[in-house]
Design a protein around this motif. Structure first.
Motif, PDB file in Angstrom:
ATOM      1  N   ARG A   2    -135.500  61.188  27.800  1.00  0.00           N
ATOM      2  CA  ARG A   2    -136.800  61.287  28.442  1.00  0.00           C
ATOM      3  C   ARG A   2    -137.701  60.106  28.115  1.00  0.00           C
ATOM      4  NH1 ARG A   2    -139.656  65.699  30.562  1.00  0.00           N
ATOM      5  NH2 ARG A   2    -137.954  67.060  29.957  1.00  0.00           N
ATOM      6  N   GLY A   3    -137.625  59.580  26.897  1.00  0.00           N
ATOM      7  CA  GLY A   3    -138.544  58.528  26.505  1.00  0.00           C
ATOM      8  C   GLY A   3    -138.040  57.125  26.773  1.00  0.00           C
ATOM      9  N   GLU A   4    -136.837  56.990  27.342  1.00  0.00           N
ATOM     10  CA  GLU A   4    -136.260  55.677  27.552  1.00  0.00           C
ATOM     11  C   GLU A   4    -136.424  55.233  29.003  1.00  0.00           C
ATOM     12  OE1 GLU A   4    -132.293  55.359  26.134  1.00  0.00           O
ATOM     13  OE2 GLU A   4    -132.654  56.635  24.387  1.00  0.00           O
ATOM     14  N   THR A   5    -136.499  53.908  29.175  1.00  0.00           N
ATOM     15  CA  THR A   5    -136.565  53.353  30.524  1.00  0.00           C
ATOM     16  C   THR A   5    -135.171  53.344  31.125  1.00  0.00           C
ATOM     17  OG1 THR A   5    -138.443  51.953  29.950  1.00  0.00           O
ATOM     18  CG2 THR A   5    -137.162  51.344  31.891  1.00  0.00           C
ATOM     19  N   MET A   6    -135.027  53.967  32.258  1.00  0.00           N
ATOM     20  CA  MET A   6    -133.737  54.051  32.932  1.00  0.00           C
ATOM     21  C   MET A   6    -133.777  53.269  34.233  1.00  0.00           C
ATOM     22  SD  MET A   6    -132.864  58.048  32.301  1.00  0.00           S
ATOM     23  CE  MET A   6    -134.594  58.508  32.503  1.00  0.00           C
ATOM     24  N   TRP A   7    -132.696  52.593  34.523  1.00  0.00           N
ATOM     25  CA  TRP A   7    -132.582  51.844  35.761  1.00  0.00           C
ATOM     26  C   TRP A   7    -132.057  52.737  36.873  1.00  0.00           C
ATOM     27  CZ3 TRP A   7    -133.053  46.366  36.721  1.00  0.00           C
ATOM     28  CH2 TRP A   7    -133.589  45.652  35.632  1.00  0.00           C
ATOM     29  N   GLY A   8    -132.452  52.395  38.090  1.00  0.00           N
ATOM     30  CA  GLY A   8    -131.968  53.110  39.256  1.00  0.00           C
ATOM     31  C   GLY A   8    -131.247  52.179  40.217  1.00  0.00           C
ATOM     32  N   LYS A  80    -126.646  49.218  33.089  1.00  0.00           N
ATOM     33  CA  LYS A  80    -126.076  50.097  34.105  1.00  0.00           C
ATOM     34  C   LYS A  80    -127.066  51.210  34.451  1.00  0.00           C
ATOM     35  CE  LYS A  80    -122.191  47.873  34.356  1.00  0.00           C
ATOM     36  NZ  LYS A  80    -122.589  46.674  33.593  1.00  0.00           N
ATOM     37  N   PRO A  81    -127.140  51.581  35.734  1.00  0.00           N
ATOM     38  CA  PRO A  81    -128.116  52.591  36.158  1.00  0.00           C
ATOM     39  C   PRO A  81    -127.700  54.007  35.741  1.00  0.00           C
ATOM     40  CG  PRO A  81    -126.727  51.947  37.996  1.00  0.00           C
ATOM     41  CD  PRO A  81    -126.349  51.046  36.856  1.00  0.00           C
ATOM     42  N   LEU A  82    -128.692  54.784  35.365  1.00  0.00           N
ATOM     43  CA  LEU A  82    -128.484  56.205  35.094  1.00  0.00           C
ATOM     44  C   LEU A  82    -129.057  57.067  36.222  1.00  0.00           C
ATOM     45  CD1 LEU A  82    -129.253  56.425  31.265  1.00  0.00           C
ATOM     46  CD2 LEU A  82    -127.064  56.039  32.418  1.00  0.00           C
ATOM     47  N   ALA A 121    -118.030  54.350  39.920  1.00  0.00           N
ATOM     48  CA  ALA A 121    -118.364  53.167  39.128  1.00  0.00           C
ATOM     49  C   ALA A 121    -119.579  53.404  38.239  1.00  0.00           C
ATOM     50  CB  ALA A 121    -118.622  51.972  40.052  1.00  0.00           C
ATOM     51  N   ALA A 122    -120.478  54.287  38.666  1.00  0.00           N
ATOM     52  CA  ALA A 122    -121.696  54.550  37.899  1.00  0.00           C
ATOM     53  C   ALA A 122    -121.475  55.530  36.754  1.00  0.00           C
ATOM     54  CB  ALA A 122    -122.792  55.090  38.822  1.00  0.00           C
ATOM     55  N   LEU A 123    -120.431  56.322  36.819  1.00  0.00           N
ATOM     56  CA  LEU A 123    -120.282  57.432  35.889  1.00  0.00           C
ATOM     57  C   LEU A 123    -120.022  57.059  34.428  1.00  0.00           C
ATOM     58  CD1 LEU A 123    -118.468  60.183  37.954  1.00  0.00           C
ATOM     59  CD2 LEU A 123    -120.815  60.147  37.119  1.00  0.00           C
ATOM     60  N   PRO A 124    -119.262  56.010  34.116  1.00  0.00           N
ATOM     61  CA  PRO A 124    -119.020  55.739  32.695  1.00  0.00           C
ATOM     62  C   PRO A 124    -120.293  55.611  31.873  1.00  0.00           C
ATOM     63  CG  PRO A 124    -117.487  54.482  34.021  1.00  0.00           C
ATOM     64  CD  PRO A 124    -118.447  55.118  34.978  1.00  0.00           C
ATOM     65  N   ALA A 125    -121.298  54.915  32.390  1.00  0.00           N
ATOM     66  CA  ALA A 125    -122.553  54.752  31.654  1.00  0.00           C
ATOM     67  C   ALA A 125    -123.284  56.084  31.534  1.00  0.00           C
ATOM     68  CB  ALA A 125    -123.450  53.727  32.342  1.00  0.00           C
ATOM     69  N   MET A 126    -123.275  56.881  32.596  1.00  0.00           N
ATOM     70  CA  MET A 126    -123.943  58.177  32.549  1.00  0.00           C
ATOM     71  C   MET A 126    -123.268  59.110  31.550  1.00  0.00           C
ATOM     72  SD  MET A 126    -124.793  58.993  36.567  1.00  0.00           S
ATOM     73  CE  MET A 126    -125.658  57.826  37.616  1.00  0.00           C
ATOM     74  N   ILE A 127    -121.957  59.143  31.574  1.00  0.00           N
ATOM     75  CA  ILE A 127    -121.220  60.024  30.664  1.00  0.00           C
ATOM     76  C   ILE A 127    -121.445  59.600  29.220  1.00  0.00           C
ATOM     77  CG2 ILE A 127    -118.901  60.719  29.954  1.00  0.00           C
ATOM     78  CD1 ILE A 127    -118.156  60.635  32.961  1.00  0.00           C
TER      79      ILE A 127
END
Length: 244
Positions: A2-8, A80-82, A121-127
């Motif tokens: 919640r407190g971190e900046t996430m890329w889209g 990588k985007p979350l 391609a996006a999932l590894p960073a999210m996981i």
């Protein structure tokens, strides 16, 4: 997270819905990767706004029909985007008798295969982060089907099945997956209709008007937020009561 900046990442960010979602995210301070295929000039307004707001925003070109270009695009991202919005799509109007194999393949590749492999391609960073938000743009025709848009309806229905199955698979990893199935929205695909046809559609909508891209964007922004973590596997159709 919640407190971190996430890329889209917004695919098809040069389209009208893509622009609206990107602008709404930029206004909330979300750093952005703006995907486009051919119409990179249409990103200039978003890039200018992001610069004025002090929000990082980078255009990335790729033909999403090619999984190799998808991987190349992700390789250009230092962070990588979350947050992911699978928005890129094309439509097709015509009788099923007239659909060619080339048209079929093109719509399936852009509307179904592209979001599948972009998400992969996006999932590894999210996981790894145990956090992610994925929003897939479908259509009201993915829910109800439409005569003379059988091919388009087929692909948008597939997006809904993809959303529901993926949500179950990813929920244990803290990743939500939802779909937006807009009704008749100003601009974009509605531009192909005559004013008379548009008026006929408006008269069939209980709200008495077309939707605005900004209304779809506000829904996407909420589904991408930390507060929406318990909403997953859902299909929400902003359509003014046209179909309920």
């Amino acid at each position: 997270m919640r407190g971190e900046t996430m890329w889209g990442l917004v695919t098809g960010a040069s389209g009208e819905l893509g622009q609206a979602v990107s602008i709404a995210l930029a206004k909330r301070g979300i750093p952005l990767y703006l995907h486009y295929h051919l119409a990179g000039d249409k990103l200039q307004g978003i890039l200018r706004l992001a610069s004025e707001l002090g929000v990082p925003a980078y255009p990335l070109q790729a033909d999403l029909r090619d999984p190799q270009q998808v991987h190349r695009m992700f390789g250009q991202m230092p962070v990588k985007p979350l947050l992911l919005v699978n928005n890129a799509a094309v439509d097709h109007v015509g009788l099923i008798h007239d659909v060619t194999p080339e048209q079929f393949d093109n719509l399936v590749h852009i509307n179904v295969r592209a979001p599948f492999f972009v998400t992969q391609a996006a999932l590894p960073a999210m996981i790894q982060a145990k956090y992610g938000r994925i929003v897939n743009l479908s259509s009201i025709w993915g829910l109800t089907g439409s005569a003379c848009e059988v091919l388009y309806s087929t692909t948008k229905g597939a997006v809904l099945a993809f959303t529901k199955a993926l949500a179950k698979e990813l929920a244990p990893s803290g990743i939500s997956v939802n779909a937006i199935a807009p009704g008749a929205i100003e601009g974009g695909m509605m531009n192909r209709f005559s004013p008379e046809d548009v008026q006929e559609i408006v008269e069939a909508i209980p709200a008495g008007r077309l939707g605005r891209p900004e209304e779809v964007a506000s829904l996407a922004v909420y589904l991408l937020s930390p507060e929406a973590g318990y909403i997953t596997g859902q299909v929400i159709s902003p359509n003014g009561g046209w179909y309920t």
